[in-house]
Design an enzyme around this catalytic site. Structure first.
Site, PDB file in Angstrom:
ATOM      1  N   GLU A 130      11.377  -2.616   2.321  1.00  0.00           N
ATOM      2  CA  GLU A 130      12.381  -3.243   2.458  1.00  0.00           C
ATOM      3  C   GLU A 130      13.174  -3.935   1.392  1.00  0.00           C
ATOM      4  O   GLU A 130      12.573  -4.299   0.612  1.00  0.00           O
ATOM      5  CB  GLU A 130      12.340  -4.096   3.928  1.00  0.00           C
ATOM      6  CG  GLU A 130      11.662  -3.020   4.935  1.00  0.00           C
ATOM      7  CD  GLU A 130      11.775  -3.933   6.342  1.00  0.00           C
ATOM      8  OE1 GLU A 130      12.003  -5.133   6.238  1.00  0.00           O
ATOM      9  OE2 GLU A 130      11.212  -3.389   7.269  1.00  0.00           O
ATOM     10  N   ALA A 133      11.136  -6.911   1.505  1.00  0.00           N
ATOM     11  CA  ALA A 133       9.873  -6.969   1.523  1.00  0.00           C
ATOM     12  C   ALA A 133       9.214  -5.449   0.516  1.00  0.00           C
ATOM     13  O   ALA A 133       9.377  -4.683   0.952  1.00  0.00           O
ATOM     14  CB  ALA A 133       9.284  -6.515   2.989  1.00  0.00           C
ATOM     15  N   GLY A 134       8.845  -6.040  -0.686  1.00  0.00           N
ATOM     16  CA  GLY A 134       8.399  -4.876  -1.561  1.00  0.00           C
ATOM     17  C   GLY A 134       6.966  -4.920  -1.775  1.00  0.00           C
ATOM     18  O   GLY A 134       6.293  -4.488  -0.928  1.00  0.00           O
ATOM     19  N   TRP A 159      14.324   2.253  -1.192  1.00  0.00           N
ATOM     20  CA  TRP A 159      13.520   2.711  -2.325  1.00  0.00           C
ATOM     21  C   TRP A 159      12.758   4.060  -1.680  1.00  0.00           C
ATOM     22  O   TRP A 159      11.726   4.259  -2.003  1.00  0.00           O
ATOM     23  CB  TRP A 159      12.522   1.728  -2.986  1.00  0.00           C
ATOM     24  CG  TRP A 159      12.938   0.345  -3.454  1.00  0.00           C
ATOM     25  CD1 TRP A 159      12.298  -0.439  -3.236  1.00  0.00           C
ATOM     26  CD2 TRP A 159      14.151   0.432  -4.156  1.00  0.00           C
ATOM     27  NE1 TRP A 159      12.986  -1.493  -3.914  1.00  0.00           N
ATOM     28  CE2 TRP A 159      14.355  -1.127  -4.569  1.00  0.00           C
ATOM     29  CE3 TRP A 159      14.967   1.201  -5.149  1.00  0.00           C
ATOM     30  CZ2 TRP A 159      15.079  -1.610  -5.416  1.00  0.00           C
ATOM     31  CZ3 TRP A 159      16.051   0.316  -5.741  1.00  0.00           C
ATOM     32  CH2 TRP A 159      15.919  -0.855  -5.937  1.00  0.00           C
ATOM     33  N   THR A 161      11.872   7.487  -1.364  1.00  0.00           N
ATOM     34  CA  THR A 161      11.881   8.803  -2.229  1.00  0.00           C
ATOM     35  C   THR A 161      12.131   9.923  -1.210  1.00  0.00           C
ATOM     36  O   THR A 161      11.575  10.269  -0.057  1.00  0.00           O
ATOM     37  CB  THR A 161      10.507   8.916  -2.877  1.00  0.00           C
ATOM     38  OG1 THR A 161      10.244   7.745  -3.689  1.00  0.00           O
ATOM     39  CG2 THR A 161      10.429  10.132  -3.762  1.00  0.00           C
ATOM     40  N   GLY A 343      10.499  10.528 -33.910  1.00  0.00           N
ATOM     41  CA  GLY A 343      11.647   9.664 -34.554  1.00  0.00           C
ATOM     42  C   GLY A 343      12.945   9.871 -33.806  1.00  0.00           C
ATOM     43  O   GLY A 343      12.876   9.720 -32.728  1.00  0.00           O
ATOM     44  N   GLU A 367       4.512   2.823  -5.341  1.00  0.00           N
ATOM     45  CA  GLU A 367       3.219   2.679  -4.575  1.00  0.00           C
ATOM     46  C   GLU A 367       2.553   1.327  -4.926  1.00  0.00           C
ATOM     47  O   GLU A 367       1.264   1.583  -5.014  1.00  0.00           O
ATOM     48  CB  GLU A 367       2.371   4.033  -4.676  1.00  0.00           C
ATOM     49  CG  GLU A 367       3.055   4.992  -4.206  1.00  0.00           C
ATOM     50  CD  GLU A 367       2.245   6.142  -3.357  1.00  0.00           C
ATOM     51  OE1 GLU A 367       1.200   5.971  -3.256  1.00  0.00           O
ATOM     52  OE2 GLU A 367       2.676   7.355  -3.414  1.00  0.00           O
ATOM     53  N   THR A 369       3.180  -2.083  -7.576  1.00  0.00           N
ATOM     54  CA  THR A 369       3.415  -2.393  -8.907  1.00  0.00           C
ATOM     55  C   THR A 369       1.930  -2.607  -9.471  1.00  0.00           C
ATOM     56  O   THR A 369       0.929  -2.811  -8.850  1.00  0.00           O
ATOM     57  CB  THR A 369       3.899  -3.836  -9.236  1.00  0.00           C
ATOM     58  OG1 THR A 369       3.181  -4.725  -8.696  1.00  0.00           O
ATOM     59  CG2 THR A 369       5.368  -3.788  -8.655  1.00  0.00           C
TER      60      THR A 369
HETATM   61  N1  COS Z   1      -7.291  -0.257   4.044  1.00  0.00           N
HETATM   62  C1  COS Z   1      -7.487  -0.696   5.706  1.00  0.00           C
HETATM   63  N2  COS Z   1      -6.763  -1.874   6.124  1.00  0.00           N
HETATM   64  C2  COS Z   1      -6.202  -2.580   4.996  1.00  0.00           C
HETATM   65  C3  COS Z   1      -6.106  -2.132   3.764  1.00  0.00           C
HETATM   66  C4  COS Z   1      -6.935  -0.970   3.373  1.00  0.00           C
HETATM   67  N3  COS Z   1      -6.546  -0.664   2.001  1.00  0.00           N
HETATM   68  N4  COS Z   1      -5.596  -3.163   2.985  1.00  0.00           N
HETATM   69  C5  COS Z   1      -5.261  -4.239   3.819  1.00  0.00           C
HETATM   70  N5  COS Z   1      -5.671  -3.729   4.959  1.00  0.00           N
HETATM   71  C6  COS Z   1      -5.799  -4.442   6.294  1.00  0.00           C
HETATM   72  C7  COS Z   1      -6.530  -5.828   6.026  1.00  0.00           C
HETATM   73  O1  COS Z   1      -8.007  -5.475   6.312  1.00  0.00           O
HETATM   74  C8  COS Z   1      -6.021  -6.767   7.036  1.00  0.00           C
HETATM   75  O2  COS Z   1      -6.369  -6.637   8.390  1.00  0.00           O
HETATM   76  P1  COS Z   1      -6.794  -7.814   9.174  1.00  0.00           P
HETATM   77  O3  COS Z   1      -5.722  -8.874   9.103  1.00  0.00           O
HETATM   78  O4  COS Z   1      -7.205  -7.260  10.541  1.00  0.00           O
HETATM   79  O5  COS Z   1      -8.040  -8.198   8.469  1.00  0.00           O
HETATM   80  C9  COS Z   1      -4.312  -6.483   7.044  1.00  0.00           C
HETATM   81  O6  COS Z   1      -4.420  -5.100   6.713  1.00  0.00           O
HETATM   82  C10 COS Z   1      -3.796  -7.429   5.895  1.00  0.00           C
HETATM   83  O7  COS Z   1      -4.325  -7.263   4.666  1.00  0.00           O
HETATM   84  P2  COS Z   1      -3.890  -8.200   3.678  1.00  0.00           P
HETATM   85  O8  COS Z   1      -4.456  -9.783   4.241  1.00  0.00           O
HETATM   86  O9  COS Z   1      -4.633  -7.801   2.552  1.00  0.00           O
HETATM   87  O10 COS Z   1      -2.547  -8.314   3.295  1.00  0.00           O
HETATM   88  P3  COS Z   1      -1.491  -9.026   2.449  1.00  0.00           P
HETATM   89  O11 COS Z   1      -0.292  -9.240   3.098  1.00  0.00           O
HETATM   90  O12 COS Z   1      -2.276 -10.105   1.710  1.00  0.00           O
HETATM   91  O13 COS Z   1      -1.095  -7.750   1.476  1.00  0.00           O
HETATM   92  C11 COS Z   1      -1.267  -6.136  -0.349  1.00  0.00           C
HETATM   93  C12 COS Z   1      -1.895  -6.954   0.892  1.00  0.00           C
HETATM   94  C13 COS Z   1      -0.488  -7.236  -1.353  1.00  0.00           C
HETATM   95  C14 COS Z   1      -2.316  -5.557  -1.101  1.00  0.00           C
HETATM   96  C15 COS Z   1      -0.125  -5.133   0.295  1.00  0.00           C
HETATM   97  O14 COS Z   1       0.739  -5.871   0.898  1.00  0.00           O
HETATM   98  C16 COS Z   1       0.235  -4.170  -0.877  1.00  0.00           C
HETATM   99  O15 COS Z   1      -0.578  -3.322  -1.099  1.00  0.00           O
HETATM  100  N6  COS Z   1       1.539  -4.473  -1.141  1.00  0.00           N
HETATM  101  C17 COS Z   1       2.239  -3.473  -2.058  1.00  0.00           C
HETATM  102  C18 COS Z   1       2.911  -2.559  -1.239  1.00  0.00           C
HETATM  103  C19 COS Z   1       3.070  -1.020  -1.730  1.00  0.00           C
HETATM  104  O16 COS Z   1       2.196  -0.527  -2.457  1.00  0.00           O
HETATM  105  N7  COS Z   1       4.386  -0.694  -1.822  1.00  0.00           N
HETATM  106  C20 COS Z   1       4.930   0.372  -2.519  1.00  0.00           C
HETATM  107  C21 COS Z   1       5.834   0.825  -1.483  1.00  0.00           C
HETATM  108  S1  COS Z   1       5.199   2.605  -1.072  1.00  0.00           S
HETATM  109  S2  COS Z   1       6.099   3.655  -2.500  1.00  0.00           S
END
Ligand code: COS
Length: 391
Positions: A130, A133-134, A159, A161, A343, A367, A369
């Site tokens: 969003e 929210a990235g 964003w 696709t 070049g 997907e 950074t």
């Molecule tokens: N598989 C299953 N569950 C998952 C998981 C995975 N790979 N990763 C996280 N979860 C679950 C966690 O277990 C947690 O659950 P509980 O609260 O029940 O324990 C919950 O999701 C939240 O996880 P976490 O605390 O790790 O979340 P964060 O807010 O800290 O965020 C990141 C984690 C930063 C890794 C995540 O927000 C992310 O991947 N961000 C990038 C997003 C992205 O790729 N965007 C691109 C858009 S798609 S083109």
């Protein structure tokens, strides 16, 4: 490509690679420059992929798909990206958009939405990000409020696709604002649902043939059975999806890098300066050696991650992030070096290298950074260390 690169491939995968390579050369490559120049949807690639059942090979057979494994998806995406990164987003995003359904959807929902995807009648997009929210995907504000047998969705996804081209959208939305990630649910939204509209196409550095738009949800009322999995499981489903599909971005990066190396080596053999081919200069020989070495390492990591995806290995989260991060950094380095080797011709839009370099950049960003990939990898490793098991 040396025979070593085929080492781990089965006969079936090898035949798939040859088939996609021929299709990409004959039906996709001739349009790649124009698709980029005009920033237009690669309709020729779409039609060729659909005609050959290569647009969504991951869809299980029971829903009319090919039921191909994760390595097959990688091979399709890699070979298409080798000639046109924009076109490779057709199979890649069809997988990204529909995988939440494959992983967590009800049988009825799968039957309804996967069959048209498999038939080539509809594409699927994935709506997580969003404006606010990235990287912090759980910080989303799009709301889904229950109203009888329906949910009403409001918000903006950014964003996205293939937005506007896809018929179907997997949308993550907040159903319980008192919880963070545990208050997010996933839904299937259709392009034709009243209240769904799209922003203007983003003006991007690369992958110009792949439309990227905002998706606006304005009081979009959908039946409650369009929810994917249970309420509150949407964030985990979104993350589980990315564990598998980050490998497809690694494949895309790999294809872009291989395409750039192919062009650069051909050029070095042909181009003469100081009375001899550029290929005879050791400084340039060392550059192509480094490029090929990095590609080989990226390919090994990507194929290994595809195998982990197929098996559902416990360390898939780590492997998907590692493959995506490494392969995309390799793609950026290799395409930059390929431009350097050509070049002025590398810098010119008359040649494909500058397009490949622009296209490579996004693989380090979307997907998640590459900084987020490192967060994901380190969390996975350190959590494993905590519990004493390899995760
Ligand atoms: N598989 C299953 N569950 C998952 C998981 C995975 N790979 N990763 C996280 N979860 C679950 C966690 O277990 C947690 O659950 P509980 O609260 O029940 O324990 C919950 O999701 C939240 O996880 P976490 O605390 O790790 O979340 P964060 O807010 O800290 O965020 C990141 C984690 C930063 C890794 C995540 O927000 C992310 O991947 N961000 C990038 C997003 C992205 O790729 N965007 C691109 C858009 S798609 S083109």
């Amino acid at each position: 490509m040396s025979s070593f690169d085929y080492f781990t491939l089965s006969e079936e995968h090898r035949m798939l690679r040859e088939a996609v390579r021929d299709l990409a050369r004959d039906r996709i490559a001739p349009h790649a420059a124009d698709v980029d120049e005009q920033a237009r949807f690669p309709q020729e690639a779409h039609d060729a992929l659909v005609a050959n059942d290569l647009h969504a090979v991951h869809v299980p057979e029971e829903f009319g798909g090919a039921g191909a494994d994760a390595l097959a998806s990688v091979i399709v995406i890699e070979e298409v990206a080798r000639v046109c990164a924009s076109s490779s987003l057709i199979p890649a995003v069809n997988k990204l958009g529909s995988l939440p359904l494959v992983l967590a959807g009800s049988e009825a929902l799968k039957k309804r939405y996967l069959a048209p995807l498999a038939a080539g009648d509809a594409m699927f997009s994935y709506c997580l990000s969003e404006p606010g929210a990235g990287s912090d995907a759980a910080g989303m504000t799009t709301r889904a409020v229950r109203d009888g047998d329906h949910y009403v969705l409001n918000g903006v996804k950014r964003w996205i696709t293939n937005a506007g081209v896809s018929e179907y959208y997997t949308v993550m939305a907040v159903t319980d604002p008192s919880r963070r990630s545990g208050g997010i649910s996933a839904f299937v939204v259709e392009k034709s649902d009243p209240g769904v509209t799209f922003g203007a196409p983003e003006k991007k550095l690369g992958i110009k043939g792949s439309p990227t738009r905002e998706v606006y949800l304005d009081n979009v009322r959908i039946p409650a059975d369009r929810m994917i999995g249970d309420e509150g499981t949407g964030f985990a489903t979104a993350m589980r999806t990315l564990d598998h599909t980050r490998i497809t971005i690694a494949a895309q990066a790999l294809g872009i890098a291989q395409g750039a190396l192919d062009h650069a080596t051909a050029y070095l053999r042909e181009r003469k300066q100081f009375g001899k081919p550029l290929a005879d200069f050791q400084g340039l020989q060392f550059m192509v050696a480094d490029m090929a070495m990095k590609i080989s390492a990226a390919r090994a990591l990507t194929y290994q991650a595809a195998a982990a995806s197929e098996r559902g290995d416990a360390d898939l989260t780590y492997q998907g992030a590692a493959a995506k991060c490494f392969a995309s950094d390799v793609a950026m380095e290799v395409t930059t070096d390929a431009v350097q080797l050509l070049g002025g011709y590398g810098y010119s839009r008359e040649y494909p290298l500058e397009r490949m370099m622009r296209d490579a950049k996004i693989t380090q960003i979307y997907e998640g950074t590459n900084q987020i990939q490192r967060v994901v990898m380190s969390r996975s490793l350190l959590r494993a260390a905590d519990t004493g098991k390899r995760n």
